[in-house]
Design an enzyme around this catalytic site. Sequence first.
Site, mmCIF file in Angstrom:
data_model
loop_
_atom_site.group_PDB
_atom_site.id
_atom_site.type_symbol
_atom_site.label_atom_id
_atom_site.label_comp_id
_atom_site.label_asym_id
_atom_site.label_seq_id
_atom_site.Cartn_x
_atom_site.Cartn_y
_atom_site.Cartn_z
ATOM 1 N N LEU A 47 0.854 -1.204 0.000
ATOM 2 C CA LEU A 47 0.000 0.000 0.000
ATOM 3 C C LEU A 47 0.883 1.244 0.000
ATOM 4 O O LEU A 47 1.691 1.412 0.903
ATOM 5 C CB LEU A 47 -0.874 0.023 1.265
ATOM 6 C CG LEU A 47 -1.876 -1.133 1.403
ATOM 7 C CD1 LEU A 47 -2.440 -1.174 2.815
ATOM 8 C CD2 LEU A 47 -3.004 -0.973 0.389
ATOM 9 N N HIS A 48 0.738 2.086 -1.005
ATOM 10 C CA HIS A 48 1.516 3.327 -0.979
ATOM 11 C C HIS A 48 0.905 4.491 -1.741
ATOM 12 O O HIS A 48 1.477 5.574 -1.790
ATOM 13 C CB HIS A 48 2.946 3.091 -1.490
ATOM 14 C CG HIS A 48 3.015 2.909 -2.991
ATOM 15 N ND1 HIS A 48 2.762 1.715 -3.604
ATOM 16 C CD2 HIS A 48 3.306 3.772 -3.987
ATOM 17 C CE1 HIS A 48 2.899 1.845 -4.916
ATOM 18 N NE2 HIS A 48 3.222 3.101 -5.180
#
Length: 368
Positions: A202-203
Amino acid sequence: MTLLHITGARPNFPKAAPVIAALAELGVRQRLVHTGQHYDDRMSEVFFRELSLPQPDVNLGVGSGSHAQQTAALMIGLEEEILSTEPQLVIVYGDVNSTLAAAIVAAKLGVPLAHVEAGLRSFDMSMPEEINRLVTDALADLLFVTSPDAIAHLAREGVPEGKIHLVGNPMIDTLLAQLHRLNVDQARQNIGVGVDYIVATLHRPGNVDDPQVAADLVAVVHEAAGIADIVLPLHPRGRAVLEALGIGDHPRVHVVEPLGYIDFMSLVRGSLAVITDSGGVQEETTVLGVPCLTLRPNTERPVTISHGTNQLVTTHSLPAALAEQVALRREQPDRLAPPTRIPPLWDGHAGERIAHLIVDWLDDRYAR
Ligand code: UD1
Ligand code: UDP
């Protein structure tokens, strides 16, 4: 005659490696620039150690900042670099700020520009990458596309057909070239998980920057951990927010540093499923036949849905979709079996196609 490759952020490295290798095979003189946009060992050097990438000839050391600060610093450094090395072609990769800055600088200095991974569109202007893609493609002389939908997007934007080349996917060249080195058991033992686990990354700013949005993500990751262990190699962008929200406070959520390419792809290959908001991971899971649940409202890579394993999910729809995919995967006799369908030309030879097209184009342009 010198070609200048511009890299700087994690996704650039697996895309550039096969192009640089194929051009080297053809005896072309090249110079590799690392802008320094990413600088942690796990976001940068590890790829130079693990992939067949030459060391950069220069690192501009630009580092982090707001979009304007970072892009301005990139442009200043790249202008000096291009002026001093006088390349015949600048080659940029993907959709990061290093890509955008190099495109603008090359165009204003009148140096021809090639864009690898052109034409992808999410049609979501809240993504910084979409702005970077639009500007870079408008300025490029050679546009190498990974999927047929990209050709249509570029045509609609008025890019002449002769500039566009469907070449396949260099990111997938790297994956297929490294497949024999992937070791699922070793990678999962390094983390300390059994054979049933899910990988998550997740980014995206839209997911991790706002603590309220990120809190929903943390809740759904914890819920997903009810299905199987989750391995989450955490990108530095979201680290502070997600850790403050207690992402690692669940016995089955394993938060680790960003992983090297071999460990990461090994884990993905052996996983039950992947939860992600990454661009590249949507493509890699498609080629490995691993179910991919993409936590985004859109994707610039629809071919991974039409020809692959990807599906878009929300925090609402994720738990049921994940449970369904995991159940199907548990019934699968061989988790490492290749998928029955992949997008056209994702065959491990994109780098060679790009190299030949570049050499022909240079011959044509500079022999005149
Ligand atoms: C960038 C790309 C994004 C890509 C992602 C891949 C842009 C606009 N975005 O996002 O498209 O998906 O890379 O990973 O180019 N940081 C570190 N160490 C590093 C690098 C970054 O700690 O080595 C931290 C810094 O706090 C920095 C933040 O991460 O401010 C964001 O880095 P930045 O390069 O600006 O954007 P990414 O979110 O990494
Ligand atoms: N990757 C890796 N280790 C990790 C996460 C990702 O080696 O811990 C690799 C993987 O090949 C992925 C690529 O880095 O496709 C780019 O990742 P990222 O998600 O940062 O960028 P994006 O594709 O979203 O721009």
